[in-house]
Enzyme design. Structure first.
Site, PDB file in Angstrom:
ATOM      1  N   HIS A   1       0.887  -1.167   0.000  1.00 41.37           N
ATOM      2  CA  HIS A   1       0.000   0.000   0.000  1.00 41.37           C
ATOM      3  C   HIS A   1       0.924   1.216   0.000  1.00 41.37           C
ATOM      4  O   HIS A   1       1.507   1.571   1.030  1.00 41.37           O
ATOM      5  CB  HIS A   1      -0.897  -0.009   1.245  1.00 41.37           C
ATOM      6  CG  HIS A   1      -1.849  -1.162   1.273  1.00 41.37           C
ATOM      7  ND1 HIS A   1      -2.849  -1.314   0.333  1.00 41.37           N
ATOM      8  CD2 HIS A   1      -1.955  -2.227   2.107  1.00 41.37           C
ATOM      9  CE1 HIS A   1      -3.543  -2.412   0.593  1.00 41.37           C
ATOM     10  NE2 HIS A   1      -3.015  -2.993   1.660  1.00 41.37           N
TER      11      HIS A   1
ATOM     12  N   GLU B   1      -1.366  -6.757  -2.134  1.00 48.32           N
ATOM     13  CA  GLU B   1      -2.475  -5.801  -1.957  1.00 48.32           C
ATOM     14  C   GLU B   1      -2.121  -4.464  -2.580  1.00 48.32           C
ATOM     15  O   GLU B   1      -2.404  -3.399  -2.021  1.00 48.32           O
ATOM     16  CB  GLU B   1      -2.801  -5.626  -0.469  1.00 48.32           C
ATOM     17  CG  GLU B   1      -3.156  -6.920   0.228  1.00 48.32           C
ATOM     18  CD  GLU B   1      -3.569  -6.740   1.680  1.00 48.32           C
ATOM     19  OE1 GLU B   1      -3.849  -5.587   2.093  1.00 48.32           O
ATOM     20  OE2 GLU B   1      -3.606  -7.744   2.400  1.00 48.32           O
TER      21      GLU B   1
ATOM     22  N   ASP C   1      -1.686  -0.997  -4.108  1.00 50.29           N
ATOM     23  CA  ASP C   1      -2.360   0.226  -4.554  1.00 50.29           C
ATOM     24  C   ASP C   1      -1.398   1.376  -4.309  1.00 50.29           C
ATOM     25  O   ASP C   1      -0.594   1.337  -3.377  1.00 50.29           O
ATOM     26  CB  ASP C   1      -3.740   0.446  -3.897  1.00 50.29           C
ATOM     27  CG  ASP C   1      -3.751   0.296  -2.394  1.00 50.29           C
ATOM     28  OD1 ASP C   1      -2.698   0.458  -1.743  1.00 50.29           O
ATOM     29  OD2 ASP C   1      -4.830   0.024  -1.842  1.00 50.29           O
TER      30      ASP C   1
HETATM   31  O1  G3I Z   1     -20.340  -4.782   5.084  1.00 55.03           O
HETATM   32  C1  G3I Z   1     -20.539  -3.722   6.028  1.00 55.03           C
HETATM   33  C2  G3I Z   1     -21.815  -2.990   5.754  1.00 55.03           C
HETATM   34  O2  G3I Z   1     -22.892  -3.861   5.927  1.00 55.03           O
HETATM   35  C3  G3I Z   1     -21.886  -1.788   6.697  1.00 55.03           C
HETATM   36  O3  G3I Z   1     -23.016  -1.037   6.377  1.00 55.03           O
HETATM   37  C4  G3I Z   1     -20.680  -0.921   6.585  1.00 55.03           C
HETATM   38  C5  G3I Z   1     -20.686   0.221   7.568  1.00 55.03           C
HETATM   39  O4  G3I Z   1     -19.388   0.628   7.939  1.00 55.03           O
HETATM   40  O5  G3I Z   1     -19.530  -1.703   6.845  1.00 55.03           O
HETATM   41  C6  G3I Z   1     -19.368  -2.768   5.929  1.00 55.03           C
HETATM   42  O6  G3I Z   1     -18.199  -3.476   6.262  1.00 55.03           O
HETATM   43  C7  G3I Z   1     -16.970  -2.847   5.930  1.00 55.03           C
HETATM   44  C8  G3I Z   1     -16.191  -3.791   5.041  1.00 55.03           C
HETATM   45  O7  G3I Z   1     -14.922  -3.260   4.770  1.00 55.03           O
HETATM   46  C9  G3I Z   1     -16.886  -4.061   3.709  1.00 55.03           C
HETATM   47  O8  G3I Z   1     -17.009  -2.881   2.985  1.00 55.03           O
HETATM   48  C10 G3I Z   1     -16.206  -2.576   7.203  1.00 55.03           C
HETATM   49  O9  G3I Z   1     -16.868  -1.576   7.955  1.00 55.03           O
HETATM   50  C11 G3I Z   1     -14.812  -2.096   6.861  1.00 55.03           C
HETATM   51  O10 G3I Z   1     -14.056  -2.028   8.051  1.00 55.03           O
HETATM   52  C12 G3I Z   1     -14.153  -3.069   5.930  1.00 55.03           C
HETATM   53  O11 G3I Z   1     -12.885  -2.572   5.582  1.00 55.03           O
HETATM   54  C13 G3I Z   1     -11.970  -3.504   5.073  1.00 55.03           C
HETATM   55  C14 G3I Z   1     -10.705  -3.485   5.905  1.00 55.03           C
HETATM   56  O12 G3I Z   1      -9.752  -4.382   5.348  1.00 55.03           O
HETATM   57  C15 G3I Z   1     -10.986  -3.908   7.344  1.00 55.03           C
HETATM   58  O13 G3I Z   1      -9.885  -3.633   8.140  1.00 55.03           O
HETATM   59  C16 G3I Z   1     -11.648  -3.123   3.643  1.00 55.03           C
HETATM   60  O14 G3I Z   1     -12.813  -3.306   2.829  1.00 55.03           O
HETATM   61  C17 G3I Z   1     -10.504  -3.997   3.105  1.00 55.03           C
HETATM   62  O15 G3I Z   1     -10.089  -3.490   1.872  1.00 55.03           O
HETATM   63  C18 G3I Z   1      -9.349  -3.955   4.072  1.00 55.03           C
HETATM   64  O16 G3I Z   1      -8.348  -4.818   3.577  1.00 55.03           O
HETATM   65  C19 G3I Z   1      -7.138  -4.875   4.339  1.00 55.03           C
HETATM   66  C20 G3I Z   1      -6.577  -6.264   4.192  1.00 55.03           C
HETATM   67  O17 G3I Z   1      -7.526  -7.226   4.559  1.00 55.03           O
HETATM   68  C21 G3I Z   1      -5.309  -6.425   5.012  1.00 55.03           C
HETATM   69  N1  G3I Z   1      -4.336  -5.396   4.702  1.00 55.03           N
HETATM   70  C22 G3I Z   1      -4.832  -4.037   4.747  1.00 55.03           C
HETATM   71  C23 G3I Z   1      -6.083  -3.873   3.878  1.00 55.03           C
HETATM   72  C24 G3I Z   1      -6.544  -2.454   3.856  1.00 55.03           C
HETATM   73  O18 G3I Z   1      -6.957  -2.029   5.112  1.00 55.03           O
END
Ligand code: G3I
Length: 452
Positions: free
Chosen positions: A239, A266, A268
């Site tokens: 990242h 990952e 970006d």
């Molecule tokens: O699905 C729910 C939804 O129902 C709700 O309304 C909404 C409200 O906040 O949240 C949604 O869930 C979110 C989920 O992504 C899906 O969009 C979570 O809040 C959110 O925390 C989550 O974030 C993910 C993050 O990991 C969690 O720490 C990101 O999409 C994802 O790209 C990110 O990926 C991580 C890798 O796994 C590990 N390395 C870092 C990378 C970036 O942070």
């Protein structure tokens, strides 16, 4: 290289100098039959090009068309994580993970599993646990999920982000870590038992260049390999903003040299230098034989977790960006028969003082490029075991910029290196390694070793 002379104690002996030039020209023209998609272009050198996928977007035709045509590896962005797959203890839900897997398989893609254990996105019930109860739940989770996907996963991120940021080089505190320092190896063993065909990876961020955190991971991987803990690969999330670390290739290579595959997992990149930086990351992977593939963390800019930073390869409407074109060109330049992009000289110099009884030898393997180098120094005990050692090197036209697995006295001129706690003891005839990175020329290091 084994030293055989025992006759001249304490006299430095130059044993071998072997020099190989690897690549010497600038960017190669695209091959005549250049591939027109990322996946096909990567496949020309036996690699994959992947993306993170969100199950909620599979119904979007722009998204799913790009997914199908451009990528040949898929990572579930969230759907195979602990909170998604085991929302209540012992109750497993694979519906969204399976949707992604089935879509990938239907497209002819492989799947990276992400992630069996991570201190984030633990389900609430696990967040409230500690100690042996948690350890049991963790191992059950690894076993159940890896068993569900048995035979279908190219590589699992068995453990994600277990190391601390900053200079400690140590583990991050978490309830997982507090179950005992052996939790990572226990997870890898459980994953191997459940799915022997999957490659098992450790995955982390801010480990893309050579730094204290990546060196902490490096030391763990080396330890795992030496003790037979089943680890096959290391993921570098990448990242990034504006630039790839200048020593990314060297970092990937030092891990590969431990006998693991490496992958960009990952990717970006935000910032105005995006297209160049994407090409640099691509070339860093292509330059390392064991770098088996690259995954970007989403398809279009508005699919990214980095809201507003536009760090991906496609615009919100699905158009190819300049960064896309630079990645494709870099992948096509790796077509067999074309050339690499940097000038690198790998020199292996073996220099030794005769160990005699109770002594030791030091040999250096040097990876020199235009403006810097990585030196790996091997300390080998003589006919008696060592309980500590000192290696002396000469850096007449170089400065040490980072080092691992040894303490050092300075950063240029005559530099003394002494063992750290975990590599003080070396059995008779056995060896251990430490290393450092420097700017300038690493030639003439002439390491000598003495027992402490
Ligand atoms: O699905 C729910 C939804 O129902 C709700 O309304 C909404 C409200 O906040 O949240 C949604 O869930 C979110 C989920 O992504 C899906 O969009 C979570 O809040 C959110 O925390 C989550 O974030 C993910 C993050 O990991 C969690 O720490 C990101 O999409 C994802 O790209 C990110 O990926 C991580 C890798 O796994 C590990 N390395 C870092 C990378 C970036 O942070």
């Amino acid at each position: 290289m084994k030293l055989t002379s025992k006759s001249v104690a304490l006299v430095p002996i130059i044993v071998t100098v072997a020099t190989a030039a690897i690549g010497a020209t600038l960017i190669a023209p695209p091959a005549a039959n250049a591939a027109s998609t990322l996946g096909a272009a990567a496949a020309q050198s036996g690699r994959y090009y992947g993306t993170a996928v969100a199950a909620s977007k599979l119904g979007d035709s722009t998204y799913s068309n790009i997914l199908r045509t451009e990528f040949n590896m898929v990572t579930a962005e969230n759907e195979m994580k602990w909170d998604a797959t085991e929302p209540n203890r012992g109750q497993f839900n694979y519906s969204n993970g399976d949707r992604i897997l089935n879509t990938a398989v239907g497209n002819g893609s492989r799947v990276r599993g992400h992630a069996l254990l991570w201190y984030q996105q633990e389900p609430g019930w696990a967040q409230r646990m500690e100690g042996s109860d948690l350890r049991q739940a963790m191992m059950n989770h690894v076993t159940q999920v890896a068993t569900h996907y048995k035979g279908k996963i190219y590589a699992w991120d068995v453990v994600n982000e277990a190391f601390a940021d900053g200079n400690s080089g140590g583990r991050r505190d978490s309830n997982l870590q507090r179950t005992g320092n052996d939790w990572i190896e226990a997870a890898f063993r459980a994953a191997r038992a459940a799915d022997p065909a999957a490659k098992l990876c450790y995955n982390d961020y801010n480990t893309d260049g050579i730094n204290a955190k990546s060196t902490g991971v490096y030391n763990m991987v080396r330890d795992f390999k030496s003790r037979g803990v089943p680890i096959d690969c290391v993921g570098f999330q990448a990242h990034l903003t504006n630039n790839a670390p200048s020593d990314m290739r060297q970092n990937l290579q030092r891990f590969a040299d431990l006998g693991v595959d490496v992958q960009i997992t990952e990717l970006d990149i935000a910032g105005s230098n995006q297209a160049n930086a994407y090409a640099d990351v691509t070339r860093a992977c292509l330059a390392v034989t064991r770098c088996t593939g690259i995954t970007v963390w989403g398809i279009r800019d508005n699919d990214s977790w980095r809201t507003g930073e536009n760090p991906l390869l496609f615009t919100n409407s699905g158009a190819k960006k300049a960064a896309y074109n630079s990645v494709l060109a870099a992948l096509n330049s790796a077509d067999p028969g074309t050339t690499t992009t940097t000038t690198t000289t790998t020199t292996t110099t073996t220099t030794s003082n005769d160990p005699g009884t109770g002594g030791c030898t030091a040999t250096v393997s040097l990876n020199q490029w235009n403006e810097g180098f990585v030196a790996t120094i091997k300390v080998t005990a003589g006919s008696s075991a060592l309980s500590g050692w000192t290696v002396t090197t000469t850096l007449s036209s170089a400065t040490v910029t980072g080092s691992w697995s040894a303490n050092r006295s300075g950063n240029s001129g005559t530099v003394n290196w002494t063992n750290v706690d975990y590599n003080a003891s070396v059995p008779a005839g056995g060896s251990t390694e430490f290393g450092f990175q420097g700017s300038g020329s690493g030639s003439g290091l002439n390491p000598t070793c003495a027992a402490r």
